[in-house]
Design an enzyme around this catalytic site. Sequence first.
Site, PDB file in Angstrom:
ATOM      1  N   CYS A 118       0.790  -1.268  -0.083  1.00 34.99           N
ATOM      2  CA  CYS A 118      -0.126   0.192   0.097  1.00 34.99           C
ATOM      3  C   CYS A 118       0.881   1.296   0.063  1.00 34.99           C
ATOM      4  O   CYS A 118       0.419   2.283  -0.266  1.00 34.99           O
ATOM      5  CB  CYS A 118      -1.064  -0.139   1.103  1.00 34.99           C
ATOM      6  SG  CYS A 118      -1.752  -1.461   1.404  1.00 34.99           S
TER       7      CYS A 118
ATOM      8  N   HIS B 183      -3.556   7.724   5.260  1.00 36.53           N
ATOM      9  CA  HIS B 183      -3.711   6.496   4.604  1.00 36.53           C
ATOM     10  C   HIS B 183      -5.205   5.794   4.718  1.00 36.53           C
ATOM     11  O   HIS B 183      -5.997   5.607   3.981  1.00 36.53           O
ATOM     12  CB  HIS B 183      -2.818   5.311   5.280  1.00 36.53           C
ATOM     13  CG  HIS B 183      -2.890   4.286   4.689  1.00 36.53           C
ATOM     14  ND1 HIS B 183      -2.227   4.082   3.252  1.00 36.53           N
ATOM     15  CD2 HIS B 183      -2.775   2.904   4.848  1.00 36.53           C
ATOM     16  CE1 HIS B 183      -2.489   2.702   2.535  1.00 36.53           C
ATOM     17  NE2 HIS B 183      -2.673   2.004   3.801  1.00 36.53           N
TER      18      HIS B 183
ATOM     19  N   HIS C 176      -9.654   1.525  -1.367  1.00 34.39           N
ATOM     20  CA  HIS C 176      -8.204   1.434  -1.276  1.00 34.39           C
ATOM     21  C   HIS C 176      -7.492   0.844  -2.550  1.00 34.39           C
ATOM     22  O   HIS C 176      -8.196  -0.339  -2.970  1.00 34.39           O
ATOM     23  CB  HIS C 176      -8.010   0.400   0.032  1.00 34.39           C
ATOM     24  CG  HIS C 176      -6.480   0.341   0.456  1.00 34.39           C
ATOM     25  ND1 HIS C 176      -5.679   1.018  -0.309  1.00 34.39           N
ATOM     26  CD2 HIS C 176      -5.966  -0.342   1.191  1.00 34.39           C
ATOM     27  CE1 HIS C 176      -4.328   0.533   0.114  1.00 34.39           C
ATOM     28  NE2 HIS C 176      -4.598  -0.096   1.409  1.00 34.39           N
TER      29      HIS C 176
END
Lengths: 285, 408
Positions: free
Chosen positions: B165, B298, B334
């Site tokens: 990520c 995030h 995401h």
Amino acid sequence: MTVIVRASFTSPLNGLEMPPELSRQLRRSDDFIRLAVVAAHNLVTKLQGENSQSPEQQIAVDGIVLGTSYGTMQTNFEVLDSVVSGQQTSPTLFSHSVFNSAAGYIGSIFAIQGQPLTLTDFSFPFFRALREGSLAIHSGRMESCLILQVETYSDLLQDGRSLLGAPTIENPFRREHGSEPTSWQPGVVAWLLQRGEDLNGNSVHGPTLGDVKIIDTPTVGNMYLGFEEKVTIKTSVKKAMPPEEHWVSDPLGSPQILNTVLAEKSDGVAIEIEGPWGTVEMSLG
Amino acid sequence: MSKTVISGYGCISAAGLDALSGHRAVENAVVRNKIFGSEFFPGDFTGPFFQVVGEDLDHRFHIQKGLNWPEHEVNRTIKLALVATLEALVHANLSLFELRTKRVGIALGTTVGCTFHNEDYYIDWRDGRRPDPAPLYTYLSANLASSIQSILGVTGPRLVITNACASGTDAIGVAKGWLEYDHCDIAIAGGADGLSRVASYGFNSLMLVSSTACRPFDVDRKGLNLGEGSGILLLEPEDNVKKKKGPFYGWLRGYGAGGDGHHPTAPHHEGRGLQRAVKNALVDAGIGRKEISLINAHGTGTTVNDLAETTALAHVGFKGKELAVVSTKGATGHTLGAAGGVEAVYALLTLNKGIATGTVGCREPDPELRFPILPEGERFALPSRIGISQSLAFGGGNSAIVIEGVGS
């Protein structure tokens, strides 16, 4: 500022010696993670041993740069199998199928809190990792870092190479056109890079890593199946000596040759690696 | 050393087919997701996905002259990256012809884009049949950076970062280093990822996926939703941009990274690695934390991530009233390897506008969080044009970039 190669390690998967102190932490890991962690253990242990003898040169590993061509391919297919079967995936398997899982294991087992960086390319992954690690040290982002290339391939890929045969496009680097591709052996090559000066400004012992220059040539993907690279080593001091040439036929071959160079050569060497996908030029010593 | 300028930007996500429309959707808390079941999950589980729809991506490439389009199939991740890259070139007022005269660095993050996921090939191979070789050849030709390099017809350093990520943020940071050390004249940096059944099965197995729209930092958050997209920054040395009197939209002031060194999969509960990444980014930028007015977090919507991330911000010493902390994943999902790139673009646009809008999906911030979050529906006038975009990765990697906008 210089960057030196402080230590190196290589091992095939077949014959990898697992240190007993790692068995618990690696009991559920896959081959990719095992190779990476054992390599890191070897280099970190060497460094700790040298640190205790030379406190003024004490340095901790504070970065990891791991390059790979095929990554955690086998584990990835085990996850894919559950997907095509419509079954629940094992969370452990999925975690291990993510390319940066090995760097995560290294970081947590050896308490490395510097940057972990995992990168992938079918061509020159070790040398791309070397270039980035060297740049990170030059820029001050890291004092030292582990550089690794890990390959475990997969049964599907090995079968694909045999099934699909050598590429039909003529490869000027192939010595024997139409020959059967050799089976690639899973393994790891790892180096420990470090800033060339200690805390007191004194030089640290080890071969100096020069700039790593990579020139990429556009290539079609199937060329990677019939892998072949030429490694040319020229000794700086004995210029009259003809350069050594080695041919390698698997993605770990060129970095493995360099490991031998590190072990055997005390003089400076210039290295060139050529393949259908480009060239690498670098120097050591 | 010349500062690094952001001379172009491009972004495609479920929120919008280009950067500005996507940013507007984030500002207006527009949520465009679609519920999927067995297509992406085992058993009876269903959940929202943030898919890029309403666009024939191939059409954009057909009308773009000069691309070296390969004969083999091009995967979705590459197409998404190319769309965002071409948009960035438009914003930079840079033609392909001009681009090809430069040393072009390409640093891209991905997680899905580097793997072989062709199910038909796998099933044939597993069941002992001879597979159609085309997917294997396509996979071997599909390294993201190599593909973009080849299609654009450029030369220069390239890298595909697979740091889960944090890949996109790390790619931007690596490209900054290339420019500072004169490895290239211009850099295309960011990330891209298409939707993947393997990723959705995987995150579902970890019980990290929400069956409803994700709600980052919300007291009732139940997990993440997956999305797809690409975010790209075009980076150049400021001296070069000034010389050619080209447009620019901000500066990439700093980059920092750090590892948790804690656990192979779970984040450190105090976000130890993120603390280090943010501090390193501030040092690299040569600024103090008081100059930061925006943090694009995030913020995935998982219990563990959101808590660790806000704890880290508290430990770094940021003061809640002096800046806005938001997540944009409520509008994009995401996007894994693309997230760092997508969020860098949206952070830049927010900084240039001067007003942060609240976190899509966060209606009631969790009181357990150690740092205040700007919830949906609220706005915050930014006291400065400097912000951070940060990423926490599976495996304990963390990275942060400091961006300064030029203003509207």
